[in-house]
Design a protein around this motif. Structure first.
Motif, mmCIF file in Angstrom:
data_model
loop_
_atom_site.group_PDB
_atom_site.id
_atom_site.type_symbol
_atom_site.label_atom_id
_atom_site.label_comp_id
_atom_site.label_asym_id
_atom_site.label_seq_id
_atom_site.Cartn_x
_atom_site.Cartn_y
_atom_site.Cartn_z
ATOM 1 N N SER A 103 -8.013 -3.502 -2.722
ATOM 2 C CA SER A 103 -7.667 -2.598 -1.435
ATOM 3 C C SER A 103 -9.124 -2.483 -0.766
ATOM 4 N N HIS A 104 -10.292 -2.515 -1.571
ATOM 5 C CA HIS A 104 -11.590 -2.475 -1.007
ATOM 6 C C HIS A 104 -12.302 -3.787 -0.695
ATOM 7 N N SER A 105 -11.326 -4.911 -0.291
ATOM 8 C CA SER A 105 -11.776 -5.911 -0.007
ATOM 9 C C SER A 105 -11.313 -6.453 1.189
ATOM 10 N N ALA A 106 -12.376 -7.195 1.856
ATOM 11 C CA ALA A 106 -11.960 -7.653 3.364
ATOM 12 C C ALA A 106 -11.558 -9.270 3.087
ATOM 13 N N ALA A 107 -10.462 -9.379 2.416
ATOM 14 C CA ALA A 107 -9.969 -10.761 2.101
ATOM 15 C C ALA A 107 -8.518 -10.720 2.154
ATOM 16 N N THR A 108 -7.933 -11.906 1.958
ATOM 17 C CA THR A 108 -6.545 -12.203 2.052
ATOM 18 C C THR A 108 -5.629 -11.963 0.994
ATOM 19 N N ASP A 109 -6.332 -11.479 -0.265
ATOM 20 C CA ASP A 109 -5.464 -11.209 -1.488
ATOM 21 C C ASP A 109 -4.550 -10.250 -1.428
ATOM 22 N N MET A 110 -5.088 -8.926 -0.888
ATOM 23 C CA MET A 110 -4.315 -7.692 -1.020
ATOM 24 C C MET A 110 -3.073 -7.752 0.220
ATOM 25 N N PRO A 111 -3.276 -8.142 1.493
ATOM 26 C CA PRO A 111 -2.265 -8.483 2.409
ATOM 27 C C PRO A 111 -1.033 -9.374 1.895
ATOM 28 N N PHE A 112 -1.688 -10.459 1.201
ATOM 29 C CA PHE A 112 -0.592 -11.684 0.804
ATOM 30 C C PHE A 112 0.313 -10.757 -0.296
ATOM 31 N N SER A 113 -0.343 -10.172 -1.417
ATOM 32 C CA SER A 113 0.433 -9.353 -2.286
ATOM 33 C C SER A 113 1.344 -8.480 -1.838
ATOM 34 N N ALA A 114 0.799 -7.583 -0.928
ATOM 35 C CA ALA A 114 1.419 -6.506 -0.518
ATOM 36 C C ALA A 114 2.578 -6.872 0.541
ATOM 37 N N MET A 115 2.443 -7.948 1.030
ATOM 38 C CA MET A 115 3.616 -8.422 2.049
ATOM 39 C C MET A 115 4.700 -8.972 1.116
ATOM 40 N N LEU A 116 4.178 -9.997 0.195
ATOM 41 C CA LEU A 116 5.297 -10.432 -0.697
ATOM 42 C C LEU A 116 6.223 -9.171 -1.635
ATOM 43 N N THR A 117 5.147 -8.219 -2.088
ATOM 44 C CA THR A 117 6.003 -6.940 -2.738
ATOM 45 C C THR A 117 6.881 -6.489 -1.956
ATOM 46 N N CYS A 118 6.572 -6.020 -0.452
ATOM 47 C CA CYS A 118 7.567 -5.604 0.390
ATOM 48 C C CYS A 118 8.736 -6.573 0.742
ATOM 49 N N ALA A 119 8.582 -7.844 0.456
ATOM 50 C CA ALA A 119 9.844 -8.712 0.733
ATOM 51 C C ALA A 119 10.547 -8.429 -0.499
ATOM 52 N N MET A 120 10.156 -8.329 -1.557
ATOM 53 C CA MET A 120 10.887 -8.331 -2.975
ATOM 54 C C MET A 120 11.707 -7.145 -2.823
ATOM 55 N N VAL A 121 11.161 -6.202 -2.237
ATOM 56 C CA VAL A 121 11.775 -4.947 -2.315
ATOM 57 C C VAL A 121 13.597 -5.172 -1.565
ATOM 58 N N PRO A 122 13.399 -5.442 -0.322
ATOM 59 C CA PRO A 122 14.871 -6.022 0.552
ATOM 60 C C PRO A 122 15.243 -6.890 -0.370
ATOM 61 N N LEU A 163 -9.943 -1.905 6.014
ATOM 62 C CA LEU A 163 -8.973 -1.167 6.459
ATOM 63 C C LEU A 163 -7.485 -1.984 6.194
ATOM 64 N N PRO A 164 -7.555 -3.175 6.821
ATOM 65 C CA PRO A 164 -6.177 -3.773 6.640
ATOM 66 C C PRO A 164 -5.603 -3.951 5.251
ATOM 67 N N SER A 165 -6.641 -4.223 4.217
ATOM 68 C CA SER A 165 -6.190 -4.219 2.911
ATOM 69 C C SER A 165 -5.781 -2.964 2.307
ATOM 70 N N ALA A 166 -6.589 -1.958 2.766
ATOM 71 C CA ALA A 166 -6.061 -0.628 2.201
ATOM 72 C C ALA A 166 -4.591 -0.244 2.879
ATOM 73 N N ILE A 167 -4.380 -0.561 4.022
ATOM 74 C CA ILE A 167 -3.169 -0.366 4.635
ATOM 75 C C ILE A 167 -2.097 -0.929 3.783
ATOM 76 N N ALA A 168 -2.387 -2.257 3.815
ATOM 77 C CA ALA A 168 -1.310 -3.322 2.952
ATOM 78 C C ALA A 168 -1.004 -2.645 1.479
ATOM 79 N N ALA A 169 -2.217 -2.297 0.735
ATOM 80 C CA ALA A 169 -1.886 -1.781 -0.393
ATOM 81 C C ALA A 169 -0.956 -0.340 -0.424
ATOM 82 N N LEU A 170 -1.498 0.513 0.674
ATOM 83 C CA LEU A 170 -0.314 1.473 0.710
ATOM 84 C C LEU A 170 1.150 1.087 1.039
ATOM 85 N N LEU A 171 1.397 0.354 1.891
ATOM 86 C CA LEU A 171 2.716 -0.144 2.116
ATOM 87 C C LEU A 171 3.342 -0.753 1.009
#
Length: 562
Positions: A141-160, A98-106
């Motif tokens: 987004s279907h993986s219990a791993a660090t790749d999607m949370p990292f990519s998602a947080m970096l993407t969210c940082a690049m927007v601001p 679920l954390p990876s799926a939520i990160a992908a959505l954000l």
């Protein structure tokens, strides 16, 4: 003259409703539906899930532990998310992913906001269907791993970051054709808006730092410097060093690093030197790939939209050859994706998930290319999608003609490759044909339907396919059914992924069989190992065998002969 898209026609209520339904369905099917239907796959998922469960049960949210020992391969962001998910929803594969799926959505929603602000609503709508339905976003987004949370947080940082750099218009403009693509919008920012953007940049860059470490600063900083080198807007990059951004970043990211280093003196050496510098500079971790590895990964990651991506690349190159300068935002996205690809291409260790942070930027560039160049080049666009679509559909029907039971077996034994070929082919055919029909509003909606249908079929069928047996969950279920105590269980010759999975499901730390057993022992080994290969000092009995393409797994009961 630069090629620009005409003002987007006003959307009817029905059109808006269809887009809304398509976007919600795509986000749900691609990110959330049946994410726990298959047990943990590979070595990473069960390890990371174990650490998250240990955090939840022990209450120690500082030191990640695997089988009771500190584990400093990754920072704790995913572990925290997994632990909270376990706490609120119970321990399961769904909770772990679920954390990876939520990160992908954000990340998707944040990037869509950026697309809407800079390029208009049409580009944002296309992005909201293109990005979630791409193979990379679905898979990670279907993986219990660090790749999607990292990519998602970096993407969210690049927007601001884009807002602070003065690329994003603060006041909405009326149409794409009226925008000044290289204008500095920083002067439009109010003081409060600038503070909010700086705070958000610090927050999400801090979370990215907590997801994978210094790579967050390197990728963000490298992309911004590449953008500044091309646009000559070096002064603008200093806005990212806003005191609020720095303060918030330190508040978010540094406490865990400080506390973990104080509690574990070897943390910085293991994490920084071994799992960052050595992983990047040496082949010690055995992830060696050729230099062109990520070119192929990108083509796979953007499926089923790879033909459209190739069209966008050719169209963009032709535009540059005619002397058209890309906008500041396009340069920003190109720098973002390009630096990520170049950085990890240089690395001696290469894994597909490393370049996941580049995929959102590439998807936004693709959506922009379609809305900007597509109407004037609709025939080349349609041909680029149609020909591969027909070829893939033909390949599917060729396979189908050789086995008329394929569709009948879709639930009991999903032919994943054949169904994927059919979905990719149908998506590209629908995209091509409907794009030729003005106003082209529904081309992407129709194109995404085969992908959603594929997700529906595959998600429901996966528990009944050989794919599910790649997880150790089915072995753990069998061991529990046979009431075999984990303390009496040993392993020999099994894959790492199988051992890590069994450890999670059985809540144990399985050991290899060393020497001749001195008491009753159950041995999990490869299917090629039989009793006649056991030492004469033990009595061996076959308990069961499971056979697959890799040789299967056998459970042997060993009793020492006294």
């Amino acid at each position: 003259m630069p090629t620009v898209s005409p003002p987007a026609p006003k959307q009817s209520i029905l059109s808006r409703l269809l887009w809304l339904i398509a976007i919600i369905a795509t986000l749900y099917f691609c990110y959330f539906r049946q994410i726990g239907v298959v047990g943990f796959m590979g070595p990473d998922e069960p390890r990371y899930a174990w650490i998250a469960r240990d955090m939840m049960e022990s209450g120690d949210w500082i030191t990640p532990r695997l089988y009771g020992s500190p584990w400093f391969e990754k920072p704790p962001l995913y572990y925290w998310g997994g632990a909270l998910s376990f706490k609120f929803f119970g321990v399961s594969e769904t909770s772990a992913r679920l954390p990876s799926a939520i990160a992908a959505l954000l990340a998707t929603l944040g990037l869509a906001w950026l697309a809407w602000r800079v390029y208009g609503s049409a580009t944002a709508r296309w992005l909201l269907l293109l990005l979630p339905s791409s193979a990379a976003m679905i898979g990670f987004s279907h993986s219990a791993a660090t790749d999607m949370p990292f990519s998602a947080m970096l993407t969210c940082a690049m927007v601001p970051a884009a807002v602070l750099l003065g690329i994003v218009p603060f006041a909405r403009e009326s149409s794409d054709s009226n925008r000044e693509p290289n204008r500095d919008f920083a002067a439009d920012l109010s003081k409060s808006a600038s503070l909010i953007a700086a705070a958000l940049f610090g927050v999400f860059l801090g979370y990215a730092m907590l997801a994978k470490g210094p790579a967050a600063i390197i990728l963000c900083g490298g992309a911004v410097l590449c953008w500044a080198a091309y646009t000559k807007r070096w002064q603008d990059t200093l806005r990212l060093l806003h005191p609020v951004a720095i303060a918030v970043f330190c508040i978010v990211a540094l406490p865990w690093y400080v506390l973990c280093a104080l509690r574990n003196p070897d943390f910085l050496r293991v994490f920084i030197l071994e799992h960052n510098f050595k992983r990047f500079l040496t082949p010690e971790f055995q992830h060696i790939q050729p230099f062109w590895f990520y070119a192929g990964i990108v083509l796979i990651a953007l499926l089923p939209w790879t033909p459209t991506l190739l069209w966008a690349v050719v169209t963009g190159i032709r535009s540059l050859m005619r002397g058209e300068r890309p906008s500041a935002m396009s340069c920003f996205l190109l720098s973002w994706a390009g630096f990520c690809l170049a950085f990890f291409t240089i690395s001696r260790s290469k894994l597909p998930g490393y370049i996941l942070p580049a995929i959102p930027a590439i998807a936004l560039l693709l959506a922009r290319a379609i809305t900007k160049f597509g109407p004037a080049r609709r025939w080349s666009f349609a041909a680029t999608s149609l020909l591969p679509g027909i070829a893939l559909a033909g390949l599917f029907f060729e396979l189908f003609s050789r086995n008329d039971q394929i569709l009948k077996k879709a639930v009991a034994y999903t032919p994943a490759v054949e169904l994927a070929l059919a979905a990719i082919g149908a998506a590209n055919i629908l995209l091509a044909l409907l794009y030729l029909i003005p106003p082209r509003n529904f081309a992407m909606i129709a194109a995404v339907v085969p992908v959603l249908f594929l997700m529906y079929i595959v998600d429901d069928a996966l528990p009944f396919t050989p794919i599910s047996t790649q997880s150790a969950r089915y072995l753990a279920d069998q061991i529990r059914a046979d009431e075999i105590p984990p303390a009496d269980l040993r392993v020999a010759g099994l894959k790492r992924a199988t051992v890590y999975g069994l450890n999670f499901y059985l809540r144990t730390d399985l050991r290899d069989l060393n020497g001749t057993p001195t008491r009753d022992t159950y041995l999990l080994t490869t299917g090629r190992t039989t009793c006649d290969k056991m030492p004469a000092e033990v009595k061996c009995e076959d308990v069961w065998q499971r056979t697959d393409d890799a040789g299967g797994v056998a459970l042997l009961h060993l009793t020492p002969i006294h």
